[in-house]
Design a protein around this motif. Structure first.
Motif, short mmCIF file in Angstrom:
data_model
loop_
_atom_site.label_atom_id
_atom_site.label_comp_id
_atom_site.label_asym_id
_atom_site.label_seq_id
_atom_site.Cartn_x
_atom_site.Cartn_y
_atom_site.Cartn_z
N ASN A 69 0.86 -1.14 -0.12
CA ASN A 69 -0.13 -0.01 -0.04
C ASN A 69 0.97 1.14 0.02
O ASN A 69 0.70 2.24 -0.78
N GLY A 70 2.06 1.16 0.68
CA GLY A 70 2.85 2.40 0.82
C GLY A 70 3.56 2.42 -0.67
O GLY A 70 3.62 3.77 -0.90
N ILE A 71 3.88 1.40 -1.26
CA ILE A 71 4.71 1.82 -2.56
C ILE A 71 3.41 2.23 -3.66
O ILE A 71 3.87 3.22 -4.21
N TYR A 72 2.24 1.96 -3.70
CA TYR A 72 1.36 2.09 -4.37
C TYR A 72 0.87 3.74 -4.02
O TYR A 72 0.55 4.46 -5.25
N ARG A 73 0.73 3.97 -2.90
CA ARG A 73 0.64 5.39 -2.35
C ARG A 73 1.58 6.52 -3.21
O ARG A 73 1.22 7.69 -3.61
N GLU A 74 2.73 6.05 -3.00
CA GLU A 74 3.70 6.97 -3.52
C GLU A 74 4.00 6.88 -5.14
O GLU A 74 4.07 8.11 -5.72
N ILE A 75 3.59 5.73 -5.95
CA ILE A 75 3.47 5.83 -7.41
C ILE A 75 2.44 6.72 -7.95
O ILE A 75 2.28 7.43 -8.60
N LEU A 76 1.05 6.53 -7.12
CA LEU A 76 -0.09 7.03 -7.60
C LEU A 76 0.05 8.45 -7.33
O LEU A 76 -0.50 9.29 -8.19
N ASN A 77 0.30 8.82 -6.11
CA ASN A 77 0.30 10.41 -5.92
C ASN A 77 1.28 11.12 -6.61
O ASN A 77 1.17 12.19 -7.00
N ALA A 78 2.57 10.55 -7.06
CA ALA A 78 3.48 11.21 -7.79
C ALA A 78 2.92 11.26 -9.23
O ALA A 78 3.02 12.02 -9.97
N SER A 79 2.09 10.21 -9.82
CA SER A 79 1.88 10.02 -10.99
C SER A 79 0.69 11.06 -11.21
O SER A 79 0.60 12.01 -12.13
N TYR A 80 -0.10 11.44 -10.07
CA TYR A 80 -1.13 12.46 -10.23
C TYR A 80 -0.46 13.72 -10.14
O TYR A 80 -1.06 14.72 -11.14
N THR A 81 0.57 14.09 -9.47
CA THR A 81 1.25 15.30 -9.27
C THR A 81 1.87 15.65 -10.83
O THR A 81 1.59 16.70 -11.24
N LEU A 82 2.45 14.64 -11.43
CA LEU A 82 3.06 14.69 -12.76
C LEU A 82 2.04 15.15 -13.68
O LEU A 82 2.28 15.85 -14.79
N ALA A 83 0.81 14.62 -13.71
CA ALA A 83 -0.26 14.55 -14.49
C ALA A 83 -1.40 15.91 -14.53
O ALA A 83 -1.90 16.02 -15.71
N ARG A 84 -1.13 16.38 -13.13
CA ARG A 84 -2.47 17.10 -13.14
C ARG A 84 -2.06 18.50 -14.09
O ARG A 84 -0.98 18.91 -14.32
N ARG A 85 -3.37 19.26 -14.29
CA ARG A 85 -3.32 20.31 -15.23
C ARG A 85 -2.72 21.26 -14.62
O ARG A 85 -2.71 21.58 -13.30
N ILE A 86 -2.13 22.33 -15.34
CA ILE A 86 -1.61 23.55 -14.92
C ILE A 86 -2.79 24.34 -14.30
O ILE A 86 -3.91 24.36 -14.75
#
Length: 742
Positions: A69-86
């Motif tokens: 769960n900790g691994i996926y939390r880091e992957i998904l949160n970082a992915s969202y940060t990289l993907a989110r709109r300006i």
């Protein structure tokens, strides 16, 4: 198990790590694509689900669920940060001319943040909460925007001007009453002034009432429908607040234009058609301003804008704001600025950016997707998840075998020097899109799961849960260990000594308040029974946590010291909010959660750590809201074991000197003569006799280094003697922290 077998296991782990890092980044790339596609299809991603169990992943072990769960939390949160709109900030509320200009330039491919003050736009850009900010700088009818100029004087160096927009300002009379029934006209003072002649001619008897903004006037007119109330505002305000247009284009000057500047943290590249905005002060002598302006005249440089503002102190100099053609990175422009600077008391470049061109808009590249349909993306994610979880468990099984060897050899399960080597290796393997910081966090969770498989670890920290000590412990040891909160730092020392916990985390210094006295005093009393095993650095960031929209916040809970540290941010974003003081940030977040459980619509928020928000189920509305950015706390890891050399180490010592002139200098001179860097020095009263002090120092190097051992021996000779023993003690040698957790 022979040493050769252990070496073979580590080679196998290295091979798995190469494939695992690649697969983690592959999984992140798919998630980024999914988020971006959802934005285009649905205009929003409502919730980021970080629990692996909600993604249909099959987990057969041996890695613990907490680690996964900790691994996926880091992957998904970082992915969202990289993907989110300006995100673009502007002076709100919705419906202002700033809002209208922002939409004209940036379009609907970005998210907008309406802010309560122009200074707040500068602040949010500087903090990174928004990528761009839009601020008016001058109006062709009303002149310069004073608040913007003053905000530049307060924020230069924190933001840069990246572009400019010119937007035609056309005022409309808005309302839901008949034209002949209009009795009150609301708007901002500047708008009423710019429509004065039209109002005198068409509504000479109507009352003119100033509002905070044209949008606020439109909102009031909406609420007062049918009462003879109208507003002057933009067409955007009419749409948002469902008002009819009684009359268009009522401004006295049909060529009314406002110039806006685009703020960012990233400078604009030269285009060949640029301008540069400057801010400077000049000496209080005759002709000083002429000397500066003559430089531009001599070189044939056109100044397209000049304003002056008094400094905030009485009888002080003026600050001038100037726009000149050219980019600061152009050689000739740089030379001219250098010549002009020689005549200035101070000069700052606010930004170089392209000259505005009509119909210019923000160029946002639409992403090309590897998997065009939602179904294809989902199938690709499912395949990637299976491969990722298989690799994670493959690594875990190898780690279990290594653990068997460690137990037979009585080797500590947690070894900071091995951890440092693994993390260095992982960073070297990383090719993105995830940043090194995220890969390190993922591997800390992975290693945390490995600890649980080899031998469950118990970690002590200064509580309560949700405080920054707790966050530092999780960042260092991951989520799969057991955490034990203590109410006092001294308790953590005694728990280590009595084998109630395996490792303890104690704060040693904060960049704002200095050394932590309770930790230093505990070392004085208990140093003989434990050692320093490592260090952790955590950047202190406060979040505004709530369960409502930002504009619904009416009350904020936190401690007095935290409110003070966020005072400027609160005053610009929530000037009228009610403040409630409690004794800890964790209690503030818990109190808000309790209030919301009984009154879900209550506009309450708390200021605390992101971890406290996770624990109590509150979302961060704003992050990094502290006024002084970069505050950091350093923690020490306590143990009964000594850390092995890592190649990048520190040694902590504690010593006392005689009460004689130059006694401390004699000790410190030993390190200077031998070119040994001291990274920390503190002192505490010895508590044995008045004016007797104990000093604490950190030096670069490990106690097992021959040079370090010799230098410490030489320094000991200059220390105070007690009972035949020189008073210098090595508290521990340990790997120096290579990263600051955020």
């Amino acid at each position: 198990m022979p040493e050769s077998t252990l070496d073979a296991l580590r080679v196998s782990i290295d091979d798995v790590d190469r494939r695992l890092v690649e697969q983690i980044n592959r999984r992140a790339s798919l998630e980024i694509e999914s988020y971006r596609a959802d934005h285009l299809e649905n205009d929003a991603v409502s919730h980021v689900e970080t629990d692996w169990r909600h993604h249909g992943i099959q987990q057969a072990g041996p890695i613990p669920d907490t680690a996964l769960n900790g691994i996926y939390r880091e992957i998904l949160n970082a992915s969202y940060t990289l993907a989110r709109r300006i995100r673009v900030g502007y002076l709100g509320p919705e419906g202002t001319f700033s809002h209208q200009a922002a939409e004209e330039y940036f379009g609907d491919a970005v998210d907008y943040e309406n802010l309560r003050a122009l200074s707040g736009v500068f602040e949010e850009v500087a903090r990174g909460h928004v990528q761009y900010g839009l601020v008016p700088i001058e109006n062709s009818t009303g002149g310069a925007i004073i608040e913007t100029l003053d905000s530049f004087a307060e924020n230069y160096g924190r933001v840069t001007v990246r572009g400019e927009i010119q937007s035609s300002i056309s005022f409309n009379l808005l309302g839901n009453c008949k034209p002949e029934d209009v009795e009150e006209i609301h708007s901002k003072g500047e708008a009423l002034a710019q429509c004065y002649n039209w109002l005198v001619k068409h509504y000479p008897d109507a009352r003119r009432i100033e509002s905070q903004s044209t949008a606020a006037a439109a909102r009031f007119a909406n609420l007062a429908a049918g009462d003879g109330v109208a507003a002057i505002g933009s067409s955007k305000a009419g749409q948002l607040y469902e008002l009819k247009t009684i009359q268009q284009n009522i401004e006295d000057n049909p060529n009314n234009v406002t110039r806006f500047l685009i703020l960012s943290q990233e400078p604009a590249d030269p285009t060949g058609n640029d301008k540069t905005s400057l801010m400077f002060t000049c000496d209080d002598r005759p002709g000083s301003l002429v000397d500066i302006l003559s430089v531009f005249q001599r070189h044939g440089i056109n100044l397209s804008h000049i304003e002056k503002r008094p400094s905030q102190q009485i009888d002080s100099e003026y600050t001038f704001f100037v726009d000149m053609l050219g980019h600061v990175d152009d050689g000739p422009t740089s030379e001219i600025l250098g010549e002009a600077r020689a005549h200035c008391k101070s000069m700052f470049v606010l930004g170089s950016y392209p000259v505005f061109q009509a119909h210019q808009t923000f160029d946002l590249q639409r992403p090309a997707f590897e998997h065009p349909s939602r179904a294809e993306r989902q199938r690709a994610i499912e395949v990637a998840d299976r491969e990722l979880v298989d690799l994670i468990n493959q690594r875990a099984r190898l780690v279990i075998e290594v653990g068997h060897f460690k137990r037979k050899s009585d080797v500590p399960i947690y070894a900071p020097h091995r951890e440092a080597a693994v993390l260095k290796k992982i960073k070297s393997l990383n090719t993105g899109p995830l940043p090194d910081q995220t890969l390190e966090a993922i591997y800390r969770e992975l290693m945390s799961g490995s600890f649980a498989l080899e031998k469950p670890l118990r970690i002590g920290f200064l509580g309560p849960e949700g405080e920054f000590s707790h966050l530092a412990a999780i960042r260092q040891f991951g989520s799969s260990v057991t955490f034990d909160a203590s109410t006092e730092i001294r308790n953590i020392f005694t728990q280590i000594i009595e084998d109630q916990i395996d490792y303890g985390l104690v704060p040693i210094e904060n960049s704002s308040i200095g050394g932590v006295n309770e930790t230093l005093d505990s070392f004085i009393d208990l140093h003989q029974q434990l050692t320093i095993y490592g260090e952790v650095k955590l950047q202190i960031h406060y979040c505004l946590l709530a369960a409502c929209r930002p504009d619904q916040v009416r009350e904020i809970y936190s401690t007095a010291s935290v409110i003070q540290q966020c005072r400027n941010w609160i005053s610009t974003q929530y000037p009228h909010v009610k403040i409630h003081l409690v004794d800890s940030t964790s209690r503030a977040v818990a109190t808000v959660k309790d209030l919301l459980d009984s009154q879900p619509d209550r506009g309450v928020a708390a200021i605390g750590s992101s971890l406290a928000g996770e624990i109590y189920g509150l979302q961060p509305l704003f992050e990094k809201i502290e006024d002084r950015q970069g505050s950091m706390t350093r923690f020490l890891i306590l143990s009964k074991s000594q850390a092995e050399i890592s190649g990048h180490d520190k040694t902590s010592i504690m010593f006392s000197t005689d009460d004689t002139p130059g006694a401390l200098v004699n000790v410190l001179s030993v390190f200077k003569r031998n070119s040994i860097n001291l990274t920390h020095l503190d002192k505490r009263p010895s508590q044995k006799e008045n004016w007797d002090y104990t000093f604490f120092a950190d030096l670069v190097g490990h106690r097992s280094d021959r040079e370090i051992a010799q230098v410490i021996g030489e320094a000991r000779a200059y220390c105070k003697e007690n009972g035949g023993q020189k008073q210098l003690t090595i508290l521990g040698s340990f790997p120096a922290s290579q990263v600051v957790f955020v």
